[in-house]
Design an enzyme around this catalytic site. Structure first.
Site, PDB file in Angstrom:
ATOM      1  N   THR A  78       0.867  -1.176   0.000  1.00 19.27           N
ATOM      2  CA  THR A  78       0.000   0.000   0.000  1.00 19.27           C
ATOM      3  C   THR A  78       0.907   1.230   0.000  1.00 19.27           C
ATOM      4  O   THR A  78       1.554   1.532   1.003  1.00 19.27           O
ATOM      5  CB  THR A  78      -0.913   0.008   1.236  1.00 19.27           C
ATOM      6  OG1 THR A  78      -1.797  -1.108   1.163  1.00 19.27           O
ATOM      7  CG2 THR A  78      -1.741   1.297   1.300  1.00 19.27           C
ATOM      8  N   LYS A 101      -7.467   1.751  -2.627  1.00 22.13           N
ATOM      9  CA  LYS A 101      -7.019   1.336  -1.296  1.00 22.13           C
ATOM     10  C   LYS A 101      -6.964   2.541  -0.355  1.00 22.13           C
ATOM     11  O   LYS A 101      -7.316   2.437   0.829  1.00 22.13           O
ATOM     12  CB  LYS A 101      -5.642   0.668  -1.383  1.00 22.13           C
ATOM     13  CG  LYS A 101      -5.069   0.221  -0.030  1.00 22.13           C
ATOM     14  CD  LYS A 101      -5.940  -0.836   0.641  1.00 22.13           C
ATOM     15  CE  LYS A 101      -5.435  -1.191   2.050  1.00 22.13           C
ATOM     16  NZ  LYS A 101      -4.177  -1.955   2.023  1.00 22.13           N
ATOM     17  N   LYS A 139       0.240   4.661   9.204  1.00 25.76           N
ATOM     18  CA  LYS A 139       1.120   4.870   8.046  1.00 25.76           C
ATOM     19  C   LYS A 139       0.307   5.178   6.799  1.00 25.76           C
ATOM     20  O   LYS A 139       0.599   6.127   6.061  1.00 25.76           O
ATOM     21  CB  LYS A 139       1.990   3.629   7.839  1.00 25.76           C
ATOM     22  CG  LYS A 139       2.990   3.712   6.690  1.00 25.76           C
ATOM     23  CD  LYS A 139       2.476   3.201   5.352  1.00 25.76           C
ATOM     24  CE  LYS A 139       2.181   1.730   5.346  1.00 25.76           C
ATOM     25  NZ  LYS A 139       1.804   1.264   3.961  1.00 25.76           N
TER      26      LYS A 139
END
Length: 297
Positions: free
Chosen positions: A100, A175, A244
């Protein structure tokens, strides 16, 4: 071994990557690995994964190379460093990146790799380690449709919902939306539960009635019990991973001049959570952080 399998090179064998590799091995795919850590090799000692000392050696063994690492910089380094994948991969290879990372970076990586005769598919996944172990991940892929289609039989051993969603970077964009919606909902649930608690309500009853009404959601079903029980359960999703991702999306949004106040506030809260909380903690623990700030003015 099925005649439909092919060798796969895999880089990024943490909790997610290792779980996915185990499924690929069980399906009969020969997997070749490269890892910086000796611990990674040890953790997969009971699998037929063949480890190599260099990226060049790995690339000689496979024309499908999977990445599953943490940060955009990690991907860029593996791809473009001296002796990296871009230099060493065989022409015609397909790189599928389960990491990601930033969508804008992906859009820059893809043409550089295509110029070297390599296809790059950004294919971030959702579902966590449990989904990886069960083979029920959601997978959203951007890049060449033909290159993606060739990998679908392999991806079916890893995921349940598998979609090609557009050009390079489209997978990462979706995402990002997934992480935004999840974490913003989570902060909203934490505020609602704290508000009700402050009014004297019993948290277990609050959860039951929220689940029975329109606020019902998978996020509530996951996070609510943690909040009610006081975080006695093992973490299901570690906060540093959500922090993150959300921080990365917030930075990208600011760079594009986008005003997304709920995203920005959520990013700030999750960054504070990981800075002040236990090293390993569930993201639902933002409930406690909201409580600490409840009377801030």
């Amino acid at each position: 071994m099925s005649t439909h399998t092919f060798p796969i090179g895999y880089i990024g064998l943490g909790n997610m990557g290792s779980a996915m590799v185990r499924r690929l091995c069980a399906a009969g795919y020969p997997v070749h690995g490269w890892a910086r850590s000796a611990h990674t090799r040890t953790s997969l000692h009971d699998t037929p994964v063949r480890f190599h000392d260099t990226i060049a050696e790995l690339c000689q063994q496979a024309t499908v190379i999977a990445l599953n690492v943490t940060r955009t910089d990690d991907v860029e380094d593996l791809l473009f460093r001296k002796g990296g994948i871009a230099e060493q991969a065989q022409p015609g290879s397909t790189l599928i990146d389960f990491s990601t990372i930033d969508a804008a970076a992906v859009k820059a990586f893809a043409p550089k790799l295509r110029a070297r005769g390599l296809e790059y598919i950004d294919c971030p996944v959702s579902g966590g380690v449990m989904g990886a172990k069960a083979g029920t991940l959601s997978m959203m892929a951007g890049g060449s449709r033909a290159a993606f289609d060739a990998l679908v039989p392999m991806l079916k051993h890893l995921g349940k919902t598998i979609r090609h969603v557009g050009d390079s970077g489209a997978g990462q964009a979706i995402k990002a939306a997934n992480q935004m919606a999840l974490c913003i909902q989570l902060v909203g649930i934490a505020e609602a539960m704290n508000y009700a608690l402050e009014q004297g309500a019993e948290l277990a009853m609050v959860l039951e009635l929220l689940q029975a009404g329109l606020p019902a959601s998978r996020v509530l079903d996951w996070a609510g019990p943690h909040m009610v029980e006081g975080f006695t359960r093992q973490p299901t999703i570690e906060a540093h991973l959500h922090a993150k991702d959300v921080d990365m999306v917030a930075r990208a949004a600011r760079a594009q001049g986008l005003h997304l106040p709920l995203l920005f506030k959520t990013a700030d809260l999750l960054n504070e959570l990981i800075a002040t909380g236990p090293a390993s903690q569930d993201t639902a623990r933002v409930f406690e952080l909201v409580r600490r700030h409840l009377r801030d003015v």
